[in-house]
Design a protein around this motif. Sequence first.
Motif, mmCIF file in Angstrom:
data_model
loop_
_atom_site.group_PDB
_atom_site.id
_atom_site.type_symbol
_atom_site.label_atom_id
_atom_site.label_comp_id
_atom_site.label_asym_id
_atom_site.label_seq_id
_atom_site.Cartn_x
_atom_site.Cartn_y
_atom_site.Cartn_z
ATOM 1 N N MET A 70 0.836 -1.204 0.000
ATOM 2 C CA MET A 70 0.000 0.000 0.000
ATOM 3 C C MET A 70 0.865 1.246 0.000
ATOM 4 O O MET A 70 0.543 2.240 -0.668
ATOM 5 C CB MET A 70 -0.920 0.005 1.218
ATOM 6 N N GLY A 71 1.952 1.214 0.744
ATOM 7 C CA GLY A 71 2.860 2.353 0.752
ATOM 8 C C GLY A 71 3.434 2.630 -0.624
ATOM 9 O O GLY A 71 3.597 3.801 -1.015
ATOM 10 N N GLN A 72 3.719 1.592 -1.404
ATOM 11 C CA GLN A 72 4.229 1.788 -2.757
ATOM 12 C C GLN A 72 3.204 2.505 -3.632
ATOM 13 O O GLN A 72 3.543 3.412 -4.401
ATOM 14 C CB GLN A 72 4.584 0.439 -3.368
ATOM 15 N N PHE A 96 -1.405 6.338 -10.184
ATOM 16 C CA PHE A 96 -1.931 5.357 -9.229
ATOM 17 C C PHE A 96 -2.216 4.019 -9.918
ATOM 18 O O PHE A 96 -1.939 2.953 -9.365
ATOM 19 C CB PHE A 96 -3.203 5.894 -8.578
ATOM 20 N N GLN A 97 -2.787 4.082 -11.099
ATOM 21 C CA GLN A 97 -3.117 2.846 -11.813
ATOM 22 C C GLN A 97 -1.875 2.057 -12.184
ATOM 23 O O GLN A 97 -1.848 0.823 -12.059
ATOM 24 C CB GLN A 97 -3.931 3.177 -13.065
ATOM 25 N N ASN A 98 -0.846 2.758 -12.633
ATOM 26 C CA ASN A 98 0.398 2.057 -12.977
ATOM 27 C C ASN A 98 1.017 1.389 -11.752
ATOM 28 O O ASN A 98 1.468 0.237 -11.813
ATOM 29 C CB ASN A 98 1.390 3.040 -13.595
ATOM 30 N N ALA A 99 1.028 2.110 -10.637
ATOM 31 C CA ALA A 99 1.561 1.524 -9.410
ATOM 32 C C ALA A 99 0.694 0.361 -8.943
ATOM 33 O O ALA A 99 1.193 -0.643 -8.422
ATOM 34 C CB ALA A 99 1.659 2.594 -8.318
ATOM 35 N N GLY A 100 -0.626 0.491 -9.123
ATOM 36 C CA GLY A 100 -1.521 -0.586 -8.730
ATOM 37 C C GLY A 100 -1.299 -1.845 -9.554
ATOM 38 O O GLY A 100 -1.352 -2.963 -9.018
ATOM 39 N N ARG A 101 -1.055 -1.694 -10.861
ATOM 40 C CA ARG A 101 -0.797 -2.864 -11.703
ATOM 41 C C ARG A 101 0.466 -3.590 -11.252
ATOM 42 O O ARG A 101 0.511 -4.827 -11.212
ATOM 43 C CB ARG A 101 -0.666 -2.436 -13.164
ATOM 44 N N VAL A 102 1.494 -2.826 -10.933
ATOM 45 C CA VAL A 102 2.738 -3.437 -10.453
ATOM 46 C C VAL A 102 2.496 -4.169 -9.141
ATOM 47 O O VAL A 102 2.985 -5.287 -8.923
ATOM 48 C CB VAL A 102 3.831 -2.372 -10.295
ATOM 49 N N ALA A 103 1.705 -3.541 -8.254
ATOM 50 C CA ALA A 103 1.427 -4.156 -6.955
ATOM 51 C C ALA A 103 0.629 -5.449 -7.112
ATOM 52 O O ALA A 103 0.938 -6.464 -6.476
ATOM 53 C CB ALA A 103 0.668 -3.172 -6.066
ATOM 54 N N VAL A 104 -0.387 -5.437 -7.967
ATOM 55 C CA VAL A 104 -1.201 -6.639 -8.176
ATOM 56 C C VAL A 104 -0.367 -7.741 -8.815
ATOM 57 O O VAL A 104 -0.513 -8.922 -8.464
ATOM 58 C CB VAL A 104 -2.431 -6.302 -9.033
ATOM 59 N N HIS A 105 0.503 -7.370 -9.740
ATOM 60 C CA HIS A 105 1.383 -8.372 -10.344
ATOM 61 C C HIS A 105 2.270 -9.017 -9.284
ATOM 62 O O HIS A 105 2.521 -10.233 -9.331
ATOM 63 C CB HIS A 105 2.237 -7.719 -11.423
ATOM 64 N N TYR A 186 -7.261 -7.506 -1.469
ATOM 65 C CA TYR A 186 -6.205 -6.499 -1.353
ATOM 66 C C TYR A 186 -6.285 -5.480 -2.489
ATOM 67 O O TYR A 186 -6.047 -4.280 -2.285
ATOM 68 C CB TYR A 186 -4.832 -7.166 -1.362
ATOM 69 N N THR A 187 -6.618 -5.940 -3.684
ATOM 70 C CA THR A 187 -6.745 -5.022 -4.823
ATOM 71 C C THR A 187 -7.822 -3.983 -4.564
ATOM 72 O O THR A 187 -7.635 -2.788 -4.845
ATOM 73 C CB THR A 187 -7.069 -5.819 -6.096
ATOM 74 N N LEU A 188 -8.946 -4.410 -4.023
ATOM 75 C CA LEU A 188 -10.026 -3.472 -3.712
ATOM 76 C C LEU A 188 -9.594 -2.473 -2.644
ATOM 77 O O LEU A 188 -9.877 -1.271 -2.758
ATOM 78 C CB LEU A 188 -11.262 -4.250 -3.244
ATOM 79 N N VAL A 189 -8.888 -2.945 -1.631
ATOM 80 C CA VAL A 189 -8.420 -2.044 -0.568
ATOM 81 C C VAL A 189 -7.439 -1.016 -1.124
ATOM 82 O O VAL A 189 -7.496 0.175 -0.770
ATOM 83 C CB VAL A 189 -7.777 -2.859 0.567
ATOM 84 N N LEU A 190 -6.550 -1.433 -2.012
ATOM 85 C CA LEU A 190 -5.589 -0.499 -2.610
ATOM 86 C C LEU A 190 -6.288 0.538 -3.471
ATOM 87 O O LEU A 190 -5.927 1.727 -3.461
ATOM 88 C CB LEU A 190 -4.566 -1.276 -3.438
ATOM 89 N N GLU A 191 -7.289 0.113 -4.223
ATOM 90 C CA GLU A 191 -8.040 1.064 -5.047
ATOM 91 C C GLU A 191 -8.750 2.098 -4.184
ATOM 92 O O GLU A 191 -8.743 3.297 -4.489
ATOM 93 C CB GLU A 191 -9.050 0.310 -5.908
ATOM 94 N N GLN A 192 -9.366 1.657 -3.103
ATOM 95 C CA GLN A 192 -10.065 2.588 -2.219
ATOM 96 C C GLN A 192 -9.095 3.543 -1.537
ATOM 97 O O GLN A 192 -9.413 4.730 -1.354
ATOM 98 C CB GLN A 192 -10.866 1.801 -1.183
#
Length: 210
Positions: A70-72, A96-105, A186-192
């Motif tokens: 989440m910090g990333q 945010f979306q780019n960082a989220g894709r990396v995090a989900v990967h 976790y993906t939903l929590v990161l998006e929120q």
Amino acid sequence: MFSIIQAAGWPIWPLLLCSVLALTLIIERLLSLRAGRITPPKLLDEVLQLTHAALPGPDVVQKLEQHSVMGQVLAAGMLSVLREPRIDEGRLRQAFQNAGRVAVHELERYLSALGSIASAAPLLGLFGTVVGMIELFGAQTPGGGTNPQQIAHGISVALYNTAFGLAIAIPALLFYRHFRARVDEYTLVLEQAAERLLPLLLRQAAARGA
């Protein structure tokens, strides 16, 4: 156990390899997908409180980036504002979306391998069953007699490999489904979290641009 492996024949060795790999992946994912490493419970509130007053400096953002997944994601938005004070909402969302894709990967690492083991283990067990049946039919001698030892070995190969295949596939599939559900959560929590931080960063960007 060694006697069971001997009775199961050579087709059991790929299944044993799958069992070791599956156990290793399950332990690794159990350790890596802990909530404390992904979404620490108080991190978002602390970041929102800190960003409400002023945009943190680069050193604070760097520590946040190294803190957790989440910090990333949150640090990616902050760094975008620090690099581009006049950033608009579209580019900030893209950061945010780019960082989220990396995090989900990162969260989905090894899950495809675990799912493949869950799918392949029953097939390997079926292969061992076929090998056992071949040995069973091979026990029939041309004169009409049978070899009891070869018949017993063929039955052992067939049954043990089927049992081993199912014993590996069932827990591997259950853990795969469990990890997939946890990653989705976790993906939903990161998006929120990103959505809650976005308006504060836009306000700070407007203030820095002015």
